[in-house]
Design a protein around this motif. Structure first.
Motif, PDB file in Angstrom:
ATOM      1  N   PHE B  94       0.842  -1.208   0.000  1.00 55.19           N
ATOM      2  CA  PHE B  94       0.000   0.000   0.000  1.00 55.19           C
ATOM      3  C   PHE B  94       0.872   1.251   0.000  1.00 55.19           C
ATOM      4  O   PHE B  94       0.556   2.243  -0.649  1.00 55.19           O
ATOM      5  CB  PHE B  94      -0.944   0.000   1.213  1.00 55.19           C
ATOM      6  CG  PHE B  94      -2.290  -0.624   0.932  1.00 55.19           C
ATOM      7  CD1 PHE B  94      -2.384  -1.955   0.546  1.00 55.19           C
ATOM      8  CD2 PHE B  94      -3.458   0.111   1.024  1.00 55.19           C
ATOM      9  CE1 PHE B  94      -3.618  -2.537   0.271  1.00 55.19           C
ATOM     10  CE2 PHE B  94      -4.696  -0.459   0.757  1.00 55.19           C
ATOM     11  CZ  PHE B  94      -4.777  -1.781   0.383  1.00 55.19           C
ATOM     12  N   ARG B  95       1.978   1.207   0.723  1.00 57.46           N
ATOM     13  CA  ARG B  95       2.875   2.361   0.759  1.00 57.46           C
ATOM     14  C   ARG B  95       3.583   2.516  -0.593  1.00 57.46           C
ATOM     15  O   ARG B  95       3.651   3.605  -1.148  1.00 57.46           O
ATOM     16  CB  ARG B  95       3.898   2.150   1.875  1.00 57.46           C
ATOM     17  CG  ARG B  95       4.930   3.235   2.015  1.00 57.46           C
ATOM     18  CD  ARG B  95       5.734   2.995   3.307  1.00 57.46           C
ATOM     19  NE  ARG B  95       7.083   3.557   3.220  1.00 57.46           N
ATOM     20  CZ  ARG B  95       7.386   4.821   3.479  1.00 57.46           C
ATOM     21  NH1 ARG B  95       6.436   5.665   3.837  1.00 57.46           N
ATOM     22  NH2 ARG B  95       8.621   5.255   3.378  1.00 57.46           N
ATOM     23  N   GLU B  96       4.044   1.404  -1.124  1.00 53.37           N
ATOM     24  CA  GLU B  96       4.806   1.438  -2.378  1.00 53.37           C
ATOM     25  C   GLU B  96       3.947   1.944  -3.539  1.00 53.37           C
ATOM     26  O   GLU B  96       4.427   2.663  -4.404  1.00 53.37           O
ATOM     27  CB  GLU B  96       5.332   0.020  -2.673  1.00 53.37           C
ATOM     28  CG  GLU B  96       6.207  -0.099  -3.899  1.00 53.37           C
ATOM     29  CD  GLU B  96       7.485   0.740  -3.799  1.00 53.37           C
ATOM     30  OE1 GLU B  96       7.916   1.028  -2.666  1.00 53.37           O
ATOM     31  OE2 GLU B  96       8.017   1.113  -4.867  1.00 53.37           O
ATOM     32  N   HIS B  98       1.058   3.779  -3.409  1.00 55.44           N
ATOM     33  CA  HIS B  98       0.202   4.920  -3.072  1.00 55.44           C
ATOM     34  C   HIS B  98      -1.257   4.473  -2.967  1.00 55.44           C
ATOM     35  O   HIS B  98      -2.152   5.053  -3.587  1.00 55.44           O
ATOM     36  CB  HIS B  98       0.373   6.027  -4.122  1.00 55.44           C
ATOM     37  CG  HIS B  98      -0.203   7.359  -3.715  1.00 55.44           C
ATOM     38  ND1 HIS B  98      -0.383   7.743  -2.403  1.00 55.44           N
ATOM     39  CD2 HIS B  98      -0.645   8.398  -4.473  1.00 55.44           C
ATOM     40  CE1 HIS B  98      -0.918   8.951  -2.372  1.00 55.44           C
ATOM     41  NE2 HIS B  98      -1.077   9.373  -3.606  1.00 55.44           N
ATOM     42  N   LEU B 100      -3.179   4.687  -0.435  1.00 58.11           N
ATOM     43  CA  LEU B 100      -3.957   5.398   0.580  1.00 58.11           C
ATOM     44  C   LEU B 100      -3.674   6.881   0.468  1.00 58.11           C
ATOM     45  O   LEU B 100      -2.598   7.276   0.030  1.00 58.11           O
ATOM     46  CB  LEU B 100      -3.619   4.915   1.992  1.00 58.11           C
ATOM     47  CG  LEU B 100      -2.205   5.165   2.508  1.00 58.11           C
ATOM     48  CD1 LEU B 100      -2.206   5.246   4.025  1.00 58.11           C
ATOM     49  CD2 LEU B 100      -1.260   4.064   2.044  1.00 58.11           C
ATOM     50  N   GLU B 125      -7.329  -8.879 -11.843  1.00 60.38           N
ATOM     51  CA  GLU B 125      -7.685  -7.503 -11.482  1.00 60.38           C
ATOM     52  C   GLU B 125      -9.178  -7.395 -11.207  1.00 60.38           C
ATOM     53  O   GLU B 125      -9.594  -6.728 -10.249  1.00 60.38           O
ATOM     54  CB  GLU B 125      -7.279  -6.508 -12.578  1.00 60.38           C
ATOM     55  CG  GLU B 125      -7.747  -5.108 -12.198  1.00 60.38           C
ATOM     56  CD  GLU B 125      -7.295  -3.982 -13.119  1.00 60.38           C
ATOM     57  OE1 GLU B 125      -6.303  -4.154 -13.850  1.00 60.38           O
ATOM     58  OE2 GLU B 125      -7.940  -2.912 -13.066  1.00 60.38           O
ATOM     59  N   ARG B 129     -10.929  -6.102  -7.800  1.00 58.74           N
ATOM     60  CA  ARG B 129     -11.910  -5.014  -7.752  1.00 58.74           C
ATOM     61  C   ARG B 129     -13.201  -5.477  -7.083  1.00 58.74           C
ATOM     62  O   ARG B 129     -13.789  -4.764  -6.272  1.00 58.74           O
ATOM     63  CB  ARG B 129     -12.181  -4.473  -9.158  1.00 58.74           C
ATOM     64  CG  ARG B 129     -11.038  -3.634  -9.686  1.00 58.74           C
ATOM     65  CD  ARG B 129     -11.327  -3.004 -11.038  1.00 58.74           C
ATOM     66  NE  ARG B 129     -10.210  -2.152 -11.425  1.00 58.74           N
ATOM     67  CZ  ARG B 129     -10.046  -0.888 -11.040  1.00 58.74           C
ATOM     68  NH1 ARG B 129     -10.963  -0.312 -10.291  1.00 58.74           N
ATOM     69  NH2 ARG B 129      -8.989  -0.192 -11.398  1.00 58.74           N
ATOM     70  N   THR B 140      -8.703   7.589  -3.425  1.00 60.15           N
ATOM     71  CA  THR B 140      -7.711   7.072  -4.377  1.00 60.15           C
ATOM     72  C   THR B 140      -8.280   6.683  -5.735  1.00 60.15           C
ATOM     73  O   THR B 140      -7.509   6.445  -6.659  1.00 60.15           O
ATOM     74  CB  THR B 140      -7.042   5.793  -3.819  1.00 60.15           C
ATOM     75  OG1 THR B 140      -8.057   4.783  -3.677  1.00 60.15           O
ATOM     76  CG2 THR B 140      -6.393   6.034  -2.475  1.00 60.15           C
ATOM     77  N   GLY B 141      -9.603   6.556  -5.855  1.00 61.65           N
ATOM     78  CA  GLY B 141     -10.146   5.969  -7.074  1.00 61.65           C
ATOM     79  C   GLY B 141      -9.771   4.499  -7.200  1.00 61.65           C
ATOM     80  O   GLY B 141      -9.922   3.906  -8.252  1.00 61.65           O
ATOM     81  N   TYR B 142      -9.250   3.944  -6.107  1.00 57.59           N
ATOM     82  CA  TYR B 142      -8.908   2.516  -5.953  1.00 57.59           C
ATOM     83  C   TYR B 142      -7.705   2.063  -6.779  1.00 57.59           C
ATOM     84  O   TYR B 142      -7.268   0.921  -6.675  1.00 57.59           O
ATOM     85  CB  TYR B 142     -10.117   1.609  -6.292  1.00 57.59           C
ATOM     86  CG  TYR B 142     -11.357   1.952  -5.521  1.00 57.59           C
ATOM     87  CD1 TYR B 142     -11.509   1.562  -4.202  1.00 57.59           C
ATOM     88  CD2 TYR B 142     -12.383   2.704  -6.091  1.00 57.59           C
ATOM     89  CE1 TYR B 142     -12.653   1.891  -3.475  1.00 57.59           C
ATOM     90  CE2 TYR B 142     -13.535   3.042  -5.371  1.00 57.59           C
ATOM     91  CZ  TYR B 142     -13.660   2.631  -4.073  1.00 57.59           C
ATOM     92  OH  TYR B 142     -14.785   2.960  -3.361  1.00 57.59           O
ATOM     93  N   HIS B 143      -7.185   2.951  -7.624  1.00 55.49           N
ATOM     94  CA  HIS B 143      -6.122   2.559  -8.554  1.00 55.49           C
ATOM     95  C   HIS B 143      -4.908   2.001  -7.805  1.00 55.49           C
ATOM     96  O   HIS B 143      -4.464   0.879  -8.044  1.00 55.49           O
ATOM     97  CB  HIS B 143      -5.737   3.781  -9.388  1.00 55.49           C
ATOM     98  CG  HIS B 143      -4.699   3.527 -10.414  1.00 55.49           C
ATOM     99  ND1 HIS B 143      -5.007   3.107 -11.684  1.00 55.49           N
ATOM    100  CD2 HIS B 143      -3.353   3.619 -10.364  1.00 55.49           C
ATOM    101  CE1 HIS B 143      -3.895   2.967 -12.372  1.00 55.49           C
ATOM    102  NE2 HIS B 143      -2.874   3.260 -11.601  1.00 55.49           N
ATOM    103  N   VAL B 146      -5.652  -1.314  -5.966  1.00 54.18           N
ATOM    104  CA  VAL B 146      -5.654  -2.502  -6.826  1.00 54.18           C
ATOM    105  C   VAL B 146      -4.214  -2.921  -7.126  1.00 54.18           C
ATOM    106  O   VAL B 146      -3.860  -4.104  -7.021  1.00 54.18           O
ATOM    107  CB  VAL B 146      -6.434  -2.224  -8.136  1.00 54.18           C
ATOM    108  CG1 VAL B 146      -6.286  -3.389  -9.110  1.00 54.18           C
ATOM    109  CG2 VAL B 146      -7.912  -1.977  -7.837  1.00 54.18           C
ATOM    110  N   ARG B 147      -3.371  -1.935  -7.463  1.00 55.64           N
ATOM    111  CA  ARG B 147      -1.963  -2.252  -7.744  1.00 55.64           C
ATOM    112  C   ARG B 147      -1.291  -2.865  -6.509  1.00 55.64           C
ATOM    113  O   ARG B 147      -0.493  -3.794  -6.609  1.00 55.64           O
ATOM    114  CB  ARG B 147      -1.211  -0.999  -8.168  1.00 55.64           C
ATOM    115  CG  ARG B 147      -1.666  -0.379  -9.475  1.00 55.64           C
ATOM    116  CD  ARG B 147      -1.346  -1.246 -10.691  1.00 55.64           C
ATOM    117  NE  ARG B 147      -2.122  -0.811 -11.831  1.00 55.64           N
ATOM    118  CZ  ARG B 147      -3.289  -1.356 -12.221  1.00 55.64           C
ATOM    119  NH1 ARG B 147      -3.783  -2.397 -11.581  1.00 55.64           N
ATOM    120  NH2 ARG B 147      -3.950  -0.874 -13.248  1.00 55.64           N
TER     121      ARG B 147
END
Lengths: 787, 157, 288
Positions: B94-96, B98, B100, B125, B129, B140-143, B146-147
């Motif tokens: 999550f940190r790597e 982005h 959040l 994917e 989702r 975040t728009g979840y982008h 998801v990554r």
């Protein structure tokens, strides 16, 4: 490697990822009371009587306070504006005399727990005398309509117009005029953290501290001081970790006033944490406008003129400090978009109704103006048989025309309007998508492509207030940068942060400009006691204005640090470089001093400093970008519409944005995509619905629909990076743009997909039920009517 | 009526005990009685997912469960996700990526993703989702999320 | 949004639970998975004097096959159904429907008995129970009785169960090999209650249709069994024309209401569209 521009991973993440964030609801103070507000079940009613005795008798209840009782402790808010055609109105902390919307607070119960406080609410006996509900602007403007604010004398709280050239002549002479009545329904911001605040009165020193989930601690302090009769320096407002803002938390709310007054009244800390029902009932809402607009074009597609009448439902109160003008005046300010529009007239009406107040929400006005203008541009292209991209390219303001003064008086200092469209067209594979669309249609599938171009004013300086005519200063911010005696750096700001990552981006700016190590810089914001005077974070301003102030302060410190180092090393300051926390003699890398050593000297005093130099290593600087700077982007959406179920699926979404010099590309991308998500939600799902009697029908998250990951596509973002010519650092704002372009792009894509059915889309959100009704009826052209 | 009840449970491997009214929501018990404020309250009607925790190993909403119902259960909250002072691969990811911004949905998002990857270690994917659609994120728009889940899945396999 | 005060009981046996219900004489609420009841409590829309929590009665959670029926203890979690090999094999329609029930964290707690007893007409399980002609077992002070799906749902959030009765078991006929099934749902977002959903089961027999089963969610105050549409298929076979005719008939058989998400007309239209899609897909499934 330069820090500005680097995809630095956020320093704030560590605490959020481990559950160590501190939001207002996480704070407790000894002897703290919980407040719950009794909220009006009626949209418009006189308050005949309130019997609070049974509530006060309940064990665990400390007090039950009514509007009349709190009036001795706090004045009503009154949002002032210099704008002609604006009628200021009052908003009390708790309703007095009458209630103006369902959900308005009527009384406050203070108890040992929220559970008990809610129990007590049920024991407060309020007698109401219902009044006719003013449900729509049309009804509000009709003769004999009940008045929401008797003192205003009218439900029309403001009127405003921008005129340039002879738009009526342009309409007459144009080869083609396309027009329609557009409707963008009411929207809610829905931060995942509901609003919350905690007030603590210290009677010994006569000081009040308010922790609030707000974007604007500075504005709150000024506003509250006046309402509570406290000197500004006896008030401290802190925004701790804040779970999303999006504009919804940028106003002073009656609950914040009430909680401060209640803390002073009871002598105990008072906390209010809104539940979701309260949030949906009372947080400021957005848009809700009806726009009659026409666009005149020549046969070759050149835009001649644009004419619009915009009526906004501003709800029951004019919010502090932005006023009821904030949304609708932005619509007429930005309707011409990034296009050359010679003749323009935009007229706006802000009309009070018995609904929750209208306020600023991500994009403010521009999601609506962009929806309207971009729809008209597409319709003109269709009628002329032109490609919509080609028609746009013909009309977009070219680089050689900048700076450009728009018909509403906004100056675009810079922009890559043409380039962003061309890049978006290429990134989306526009020709390929069009070919696929053809193939799909032959197979009975309805794919559409929608383009939206916009430009917005960000980092607005003192020349143009962020809110038209509002009686506040929003054009400046300060930064205090201090090299601590240990060599670490504390940079404090009047800004506030609610997810934008300032602790990282502003640290990048300070570290690079000062020459410190990134890990040595700590950014402090959101606390009026900890930083320079400022207002907060809103209107895409923090990178521009806060970043500018950070540059000025860091540069001043760098200069001083170099002078001290030069003195101690007995070299010329010109022979020194400062980077990575160390001043080094050019060509002699082993000779140098660390920032810690320099700071040690700075605080040691005259003995170690150049003659006459003031001790200390700290600087405060303020920055005013004066006009502000233009950010622009092009959005392209590809959707598929199922004409049977009326479902819309967003297949692809491309953003080509230009926010000037980028501080951190990860964060820019996050802002852009997050904004797009809210814009897609606005286009397809999100709508605040009131019944005719003023009851909110979307009072839960089962009914007010926020998009989930399953409704959104992966978003492709391309950065253009043309530094702003007018702002320090070259930064432009990027917080709102995603939400500005996305509704228009999705709307245009839906309309494009449904061209075989010969229909146009003039209403958002494009819910399946609306599309069903559109597809079920024969096509009719609606003509603009006067409001 | 409604006398206080004693609730004993294990949270993040530690046995805890508290007394509360039977009507007390589990999330309020965690936050107010046990001082674990990492789990957030977003809607109190089971939609936003911010309060999601693991109950006996499975993700569930703590805002629509009573504390007394969790008596005897084993809970995992965001405060217990780190192991030996190191971030869990999901936290790292999550940190790597982005994943959040404001951080408010993050606790529920992490716990939901953890359960998703346990039941489906190699999600597509679309499956990610669908899985994280249980939690609303407004920033975040979840982008990035998801990554991050994709990356964590690769690492955890 | 905190519940009113209530007494709380977590009986260890069904008899104890029934005794508690008797004691509160209609003022107690049965707490199963709680995924619908708890929100109502938090909004204070439901204000019971007591909760009788069935979660401490272990004997109420099971999935078994008996005489061509799959039987579910009322407290069987939706999550357990989702991952049950028996359900996947013998009741694939229920498995498909389960994936539409909320989200995984909801299914962790949500139960089949709770979903059916709650009788939300937009929910998937009541539609499947109705389509498959399932039945529930209710136990009350006078013992057990079996209630057929068609006799269970009265109106919105209301069943024919008595206040002192507890739904203890759900019985669904196992699906024959060779049958085709589909649940077609339209919702505004993933995980939301259906605007309209259609549960379909067909048993083709060469060009003919030995049996067709269709029921709705979201198209009225109760799940609607679309018997007249089924009869078209059982009479005319599973041709495109018969499927279209059945879909058209389906729309005539429902009386949906309007709400903020969908008008009655749109729901009726969706009933036809989704019936046709469900039947076509069920047919494809049957043909493997």
């Amino acid at each position: 490697m330069p820090l500005i521009g680097a995809p630095v991973r956020r320093v704030e993440d560590a605490r959020f990822l481990t559950g160590q964030g501190r939001y207002v609801a996480d704070l407790t103070l000894p002897r703290m009371l919980h407040v719950a507000f009794l909220r009006s079940p009626h949209a418009h009613a006189g308050i005949v009587s309130i019997d609070a005795h049974p509530a006060r008798e309940l064990p665990g209840v400390l007090a039950c306070i009514t509007g009349d009782e709190i009036a001795t402790q706090a004045r009503p808010m009154r949002a002032e504006s210099r704008m002609a055609g604006y009628h200021p109105t009052e908003c009390p902390p708790l309703a007095r005399g009458k209630v103006r919307f369902a959900g308005e607070a009527v009384a406050a119960v203070l108890a040992e727990s929220r559970y008990t406080a809610e129990d007590a609410l049920e024991l407060v006996d309020v007698r109401y005398a219902t009044l006719p509900v003013v449900g729509t602007p049309e009804a509000a403007m009709a003769g004999g309509a009940a008045l929401v604010h008797e003192a205003a004398g009218s439900n029309v709280l403001l009127t405003r117009a921008f005129v340039q050239g002879d738009v009526d002549g342009a309409m007459r002479d144009a080869a083609l005029v396309v027009g329609d009545r557009f409707r963008f329904h009411r929207h809610a911001g829905v931060t995942i953290e509901n609003r919350a605040c905690l007030a603590d009165w210290n009677p010994g020193v006569g000081e009040l501290t308010l922790w609030s989930s707000t974007q604007v601690p500075g504005l709150l302090r000024e506003g509250l001081a006046a309402l509570l009769d406290l000197p500004v320096h006896r008030l401290r407002v802190v925004a701790p970790d804040v779970g999303g803002g999006f504009g919804v938390k940028s106003a002073l709310y009656p609950e914040e006033v009430a909680v401060c007054a209640l803390a002073r009244l009871t002598g105990r800390p008072v906390q209010w944490v809104a539940d979701r029902r309260e949030d949906l009932l009372t947080s400021t809402q957005a848009w809700d406008e009806t726009i009659d607009a026409e666009l005149a074009v020549n046969a070759d597609g050149t835009i001649r003129g644009l004419r619009a009448r915009v009526v906004a439902d501003v709800g029951a109160y004019s919010i502090h400090p932005w006023t009821a003008a904030i949304e609708v005046v932005q619509v007429i300010s930005f309707l011409p978009g990034p296009y050359r529009v010679e003749h323009y007239r935009g007229e706006a009406w802000g009309v009070a109704t018995n609904k929750a107040p209208m306020g600023p929400y991500r994009g403010v006005g521009r999601p609506v103006s962009t929806f309207v203008t971009e729809a008209l541009v597409d319709r003109a292209a269709r009628r002329l048989g032109m490609d919509p991209v080609a028609l746009r390219l013909r009309n977009l303001i070219r680089p050689d025309e900048l700076p450009y003064r728009s018909p509403s008086g906004v100056v675009w200092d810079s922009g890559s309007f043409v380039e962003s469209l061309e890049r978006a067209r290429d990134a989306a594979g526009y020709e390929h998508v069009r070919a696929e669309q053809e193939r799909a249609r032959r197979a009975g599938r309805y794919v559409g492509v929608g383009v939206a171009c916009y430009v917005e004013l960000t980092g607005v300086g003192s020349a143009i207030p962020a809110s038209p005519g509002a009686a506040i200063s929003t054009g400046t911010e300060g930064a205090t940068v201090r090299v601590d005696p240990g060599g670490t750096v504390t940079a404090s700001f009047g800004l506030a942060c609610h997810g934008q990552g300032h602790e990282t981006t502003l640290a990048q700016v300070v570290a690079e400009e000062l020459g410190a190590r990134l890990e040595d810089v700590r950014v402090v914001s959101g606390d009026t006691a900890a930083g320079p005077v400022g207002t907060g974070t809103y209107a895409s301003r923090s990178a521009v204005i806060g970043g500018g102030a950070a540059i000025l302060a860091a540069r001043a410190l760098r200069e001083k640090a170099l002078a001290i180092a030069a003195h101690l090393l007995e070299v010329s300051a010109d022979d020194l470089t400062l980077g990575d926390g160390r001043a080094t003699v050019r060509g002699t890398p082993h000779r140098g001093l660390t920032l810690r050593e320099i700071a040690g000297a700075a605080y040691a005093g005259a003995k170690r400093l150049p003659k006459g130099m003031e001790p200390g290593l700290e600087a405060t600087r303020f920055y005013d970008p004066y006009f502000g700077t233009a950010s622009n982007a092009t959005h392209i959406a590809v959707v598929e519409v199922d004409p049977e179920t009326c479902a819309v699926i967003v297949r692809r979404f491309v953003v080509v944005e230009d926010c000037g010099r980028i501080i951190n590309p990860l964060i820019v991308e996050g802002q852009a995509i997050g904004g797009v998500a809210q814009g897609v939600g606005a286009a397809l799902l999100e709508e605040v619905v009131y019944a005719d009697d003023g009851q909110l029908l979307t009072g839960s998250l089962m009914d007010y629909l926020v998009p989930t990951a399953a409704e959104l596509p992966a978003v492709e973002v391309v950065h253009l990076e043309h530094p702003s010519p007018t702002t320090l650092g070259g930064f432009k704002g990027v917080g709102e743009g995603g939400t500005i372009g996305a509704p228009a792009a999705v709307a245009n894509a839906i309309a494009d997909a449904l061209q075989p059915f010969g229909m146009e889309l003039s209403e958002l959100p494009a819910t399946p039920d609306r599309l069903f009704r559109l597809l079920s009826r024969p096509r009719t052209t609606s003509s603009p009517e006067t409001p | 009526m409604a006398d206080a009840v004693t609730v004993r449970l294990t949270v993040n491997g530690v046995e805890r005990e508290g007394r509360c009214e039977p009507r007390k929501l589990l999330v309020d018990f965690l936050r107010e009685d046990l001082g674990l404020t990492g789990t957030h309250v977003g809607c109190e009607h089971g939609i936003c997912g911010a309060c999601t925790i693991l109950i006996d190993g499975e993700a569930a909403r703590s805002c629509i469960m009573l504390a007394v119902q969790a008596d005897g259960a084993e809970l995992l909250t965001i405060e217990g996700l780190m192991r030996d002072g190191k971030l869990h691969p999901l936290q790292e990811a999550f940190r790597e990526h982005h994943g959040l911004q404001c951080g408010f949905c993050t606790p529920g998002m992490l716990m939901t993703a953890l359960d998703l990857l346990r039941t489906n270690p190699s999600p597509t994917e679309a499956e990610i989702r669908e899985g994280i659609s249980a939690v609303l994120c407004r920033c975040t728009g979840y982008h990035g999320i998801v990554r991050a889940v994709e990356a964590a899945a690769r690492k955890m396999r | 949004m905190k519940p009113v005060k209530f007494d709380y009981h977590a009986p260890a046996s069904l008899d104890e639970a029934l005794a508690l219900l008797r004691r509160y004489g209609g003022d107690a609420k049965i707490l199963a998975g709680g995924q619908s009841l708890m929100p109502l409590l938090n909004f204070r829309l439901s204000r019971p004097a007591a909760l009788v929590d069935l979660n401490r009665i272990p004997s109420l959670a099971y999935i078994e096959e008996h005489d061509g029926q799959v039987r579910f203890g009322a407290m069987t979690r939706q999550r357990m159904i989702e991952f049950s090999p028996l359900v996947a094999r013998r009741l694939p329609l229920l498995r498909e429907a389960t994936k539409w029930v909320g989200h995984l964290p909801i299914r962790t707690r949500g139960t089949i008995g709770g979903s059916i007893a709650h009788a939300d007409p937009s929910a998937e399980y009541p539609a499947v129970l109705t389509a498959l002609d399932g039945e529930v077992v209710a136990r009350g002070p006078k013992g057990e009785r079996v209630v057929k799906a068609k006799d269970l749902f009265v109106t919105y959030l209301t069943t024919s169960l008595e206040p002192d009765e507890i739904l203890v078991e759900v019985r669904l006929p196992a699906t024959d090999a060779g049958a085709g099934f589909a649940l077609e749902e339209f919702a505004r977002r993933h995980g939301d209650f259906a605007i309209v959903a259609i549960a379909a089961l067909v048993v083709p027999d060469g060009a003919r249709c030995r049996a067709a089963r269709l029921a709705t969610a979201g198209a009225g105050p109760v799940p609607v069994r679309l018997r007249a549409a089924e009869q078209i298929l059982e009479r005319d076979g599973l041709t495109d024309a018969a499927i279209d005719a059945a879909a058209g008939r389906a729309a005539e058989l429902v009386s949906p209401d309007s709400d903020i998400h969908a008008s009655a007309d749109y729901r009726r239209h969706l009933t036809a569209v989704l019936t046709r899609r469900a039947l076509r897909r069920a047919l494809r499934v049957a043909h493997g």
